[in-house]
Design an enzyme around this catalytic site. Structure first.
Site, PDB file in Angstrom:
ATOM      1  N   GLY A   1       0.824  -1.208   0.000  1.00 51.61           N
ATOM      2  CA  GLY A   1       0.000   0.000   0.000  1.00 51.61           C
ATOM      3  C   GLY A   1       0.853   1.251   0.000  1.00 51.61           C
ATOM      4  O   GLY A   1       0.526   2.247  -0.656  1.00 51.61           O
TER       5      GLY A   1
ATOM      6  N   ASP B   1       0.375  -0.316  12.869  1.00 51.06           N
ATOM      7  CA  ASP B   1       0.793  -1.615  12.317  1.00 51.06           C
ATOM      8  C   ASP B   1       1.021  -2.682  13.382  1.00 51.06           C
ATOM      9  O   ASP B   1       1.300  -3.836  13.053  1.00 51.06           O
ATOM     10  CB  ASP B   1       2.085  -1.445  11.510  1.00 51.06           C
ATOM     11  CG  ASP B   1       1.836  -0.691  10.208  1.00 51.06           C
ATOM     12  OD1 ASP B   1       0.681  -0.693   9.728  1.00 51.06           O
ATOM     13  OD2 ASP B   1       2.789  -0.099   9.683  1.00 51.06           O
TER      14      ASP B   1
HETATM   15  C1  S3P Z   1       2.803   3.624   6.194  1.00 50.60           C
HETATM   16  C2  S3P Z   1       1.712   4.162   6.767  1.00 50.60           C
HETATM   17  C3  S3P Z   1       0.658   3.373   7.433  1.00 50.60           C
HETATM   18  C4  S3P Z   1       1.111   1.950   7.721  1.00 50.60           C
HETATM   19  C5  S3P Z   1       1.861   1.338   6.593  1.00 50.60           C
HETATM   20  C6  S3P Z   1       3.077   2.166   6.238  1.00 50.60           C
HETATM   21  C7  S3P Z   1       3.773   4.507   5.524  1.00 50.60           C
HETATM   22  O1  S3P Z   1      -0.481   3.346   6.604  1.00 50.60           O
HETATM   23  O2  S3P Z   1      -0.002   1.147   8.049  1.00 50.60           O
HETATM   24  O3  S3P Z   1       2.294   0.035   6.929  1.00 50.60           O
HETATM   25  O4  S3P Z   1       4.912   4.092   5.274  1.00 50.60           O
HETATM   26  O5  S3P Z   1       3.407   5.666   5.253  1.00 50.60           O
HETATM   27  P1  S3P Z   1      -1.544   4.557   6.680  1.00 50.60           P
HETATM   28  O6  S3P Z   1      -0.744   5.786   6.630  1.00 50.60           O
HETATM   29  O7  S3P Z   1      -2.435   4.425   5.495  1.00 50.60           O
HETATM   30  O8  S3P Z   1      -2.262   4.366   7.981  1.00 50.60           O
END
Ligand code: S3P
Length: 448
Positions: free
Chosen positions: A101, A325
């Site tokens: 993501g 996380d």
């Molecule tokens: C992350 C932000 C988080 C986290 C992901 C890594 C990042 O997601 O859950 O594992 O590196 O910016 P969200 O910002 O969508 O909560």
């Protein structure tokens, strides 16, 4: 999705001892390779996380013409020959974010500023996750995005353009959304601002100035970027500290296993990543934190954890982003604590690599844990031991697989954890490190 890969875990035959160095931070590794690729000049990155997620980000830049030299066999050090803000080339094929993501959402900001169109996709898990949160702001800035469900679901095609700066009030507390808008802001005229409902991890804001782009964070938390032109490669190496999210699995394993004492050297203690440690301390954990010298802009510490019986706590929505996380492994701590653990305001967990409330509830119930699922959280009744001789499904989610491997140490028989191969997205070498400190875990394919 990373389907397949079965772990056989638990019960522990001994306490956890020794000193364990966990790999580099995933969030920072993504950002370092992105900014280095967009900078003018060569950047050396050390402590890079060679997990599948960060390698997907590096590969996207290679697919758009950036040269990356890997400086060692384990891919923790690399030299990136940056091509400048406007030097990327249109990729010849669809860009693949795999399970990540962070990769796809931050790259949405980068691609919004390009003069070509590019399509990104991902694995079965990522193709189900919401992208509107990043597509909406880059559309407002001037990019054209198409895809399933009006661009909410991968694959999406982004046609970049001349972007305009926006004042963006994010409806979700998400560092990925904030970072997407700031990266697109590098390509916009004027000042881009981002406001968040709650503060989230700030690695992008800390790292941009290393590449010559000042970021101003106001008293009220509003983040402002006024690009000064090209990014410039830093004079020294970009060094990435050990990932606190990876350290959390071992910290909690040592907390729950009687007799354990484990040292986790030089892990990141950025306050926006440190929520799991604060929650664990509130649960009564024995954690000794010895702050070391900062690595770049990031504070680090040696953390020593000794076993101590934990107790349940109430975690509210204000505490969620700083531990976003770590809830799968915190649920394991809760399942083995005295009393009740209550989490609220964590509906974001339902749109992670899996629905982490549902997948953890299913897995912990299989080990005999009594819990109630709520739309935005969970209520867990702690107990002394877990039931073994069980099969659980990690649903291709790396953090579920590792959390359940830790839980299994306190079970009264072996636990089979299916669909665990995704561990390699964030923590290659987890099983070997776990074995080295005394955990009872192995890949089924390794034999007995
Ligand atoms: C992350 C932000 C988080 C986290 C992901 C890594 C990042 O997601 O859950 O594992 O590196 O910016 P969200 O910002 O969508 O909560």
């Amino acid at each position: 999705m990373n389907i397949g890969g079965t772990l056989i875990a638990g019960p522990a035959a001994q306490p956890l001892t020794g000193s364990l160095t966990v790999p580099g931070d995933k969030s920072m590794s993504h950002r370092a390779v992105m900014l280095a690729s967009l900078a003018r000049g060569e950047t050396c990155i050390r402590g890079f996380l060679p997990g599948e997620d960060c390698l997907a980000t590096a590969q996207m830049f290679v697919d758009m013409g950036v040269t990356i030299d890997w400086l060692n066999a384990d891919k923790t050090a690399l030299r990136v020959h940056g091509c400048g803000l406007h030097g990327l080339r249109a990729p010849a094929a669809v860009l693949d974010a795999g399970n990540s993501g962070t990769c796809v959402r931050l790259m949405t900001g980068v691609l919004a500023g390009q003069s070509f169109a590019a399509t990104m996709t991902g694995d079965a898990s990522l193709r189900k996750r919401p992208m509107r949160r990043v597509v909406d702001p880059v559309r407002r800035m001037g990019a054209t995005v198409s895809g399933r469900d009006d661009g909410n679901l991968l694959p999406i095609t982004i046609q970049g353009g001349q972007l305009k700066a926006i004042d963006f009030a994010s409806p979700v507390a998400s560092a990925q959304v904030k970072s997407c808008v700031l990266l697109a802001g590098l390509y916009a005229d004027g000042t881009t601002t981002v406001r968040e409902p709650r503060p989230t991890r700030d690695h992008t804001e800390r790292m941009l100035p290393l590449f010559g782009q000042p970021v101003v964070v106001a008293e009220d938390g509003c983040i402002a970027l006024t690009p000064t032109g090209e990014l410039t490669a830093p004079a020294g190496d970009v060094v990435i500290p050990a990932d606190p999210s990876s350290a959390a699995f071992f910290a909690i394993a040592a907390s729950i296993l009687p007799g354990s004492s484990l040292c986790l050297p030089a892990i990141g203690i950025n306050p926006r990543r440190d929520g799991w440690r604060r929650i664990l301390m509130a649960m009564g954990a024995d954690l000794l934190v010895q702050q070391g010298q900062a690595i770049g802009e990031e504070p680090v510490a040696d953390v020593t954890v000794r076993h101590r019986r934990l107790h349940g706590v109430h975690v509210s929505s204000d505490d969620v982003p700083d531990a976003i996380d770590e809830f799968p492994i915190l649920f394991v701590a809760a399942a083995l604590a005295d009393g009740e653990f209550v989490l609220r305001g964590a509906e974001e967990l339902r749109v992670k690599e899996s629905d982490r409330i549902a997948t953890m509830a299913e897995a912990l119930r299989a080990l005999g844990v009594c819990l109630q699922e709520r739309p935005d959280g969970v209520v867990i009744q702690g107990q002394r031991r877990l039931r073994g001789h069980a099969v659980v499904d990690a649903h291709g989610d790396h953090r579920i697989a590792m959390a359940m491997a830790v839980a299994a140490q306190m079970a009264d028989g072996e636990v089979e954890i299916r669909n665990a191969a995704a561990i390699n997205t964030s923590f290659p070498g987890f099983v070997e490190l776990a074995q080295a400190c005394g955990m009872n875990v192995r890949w089924a394919e390794q034999g007995s």
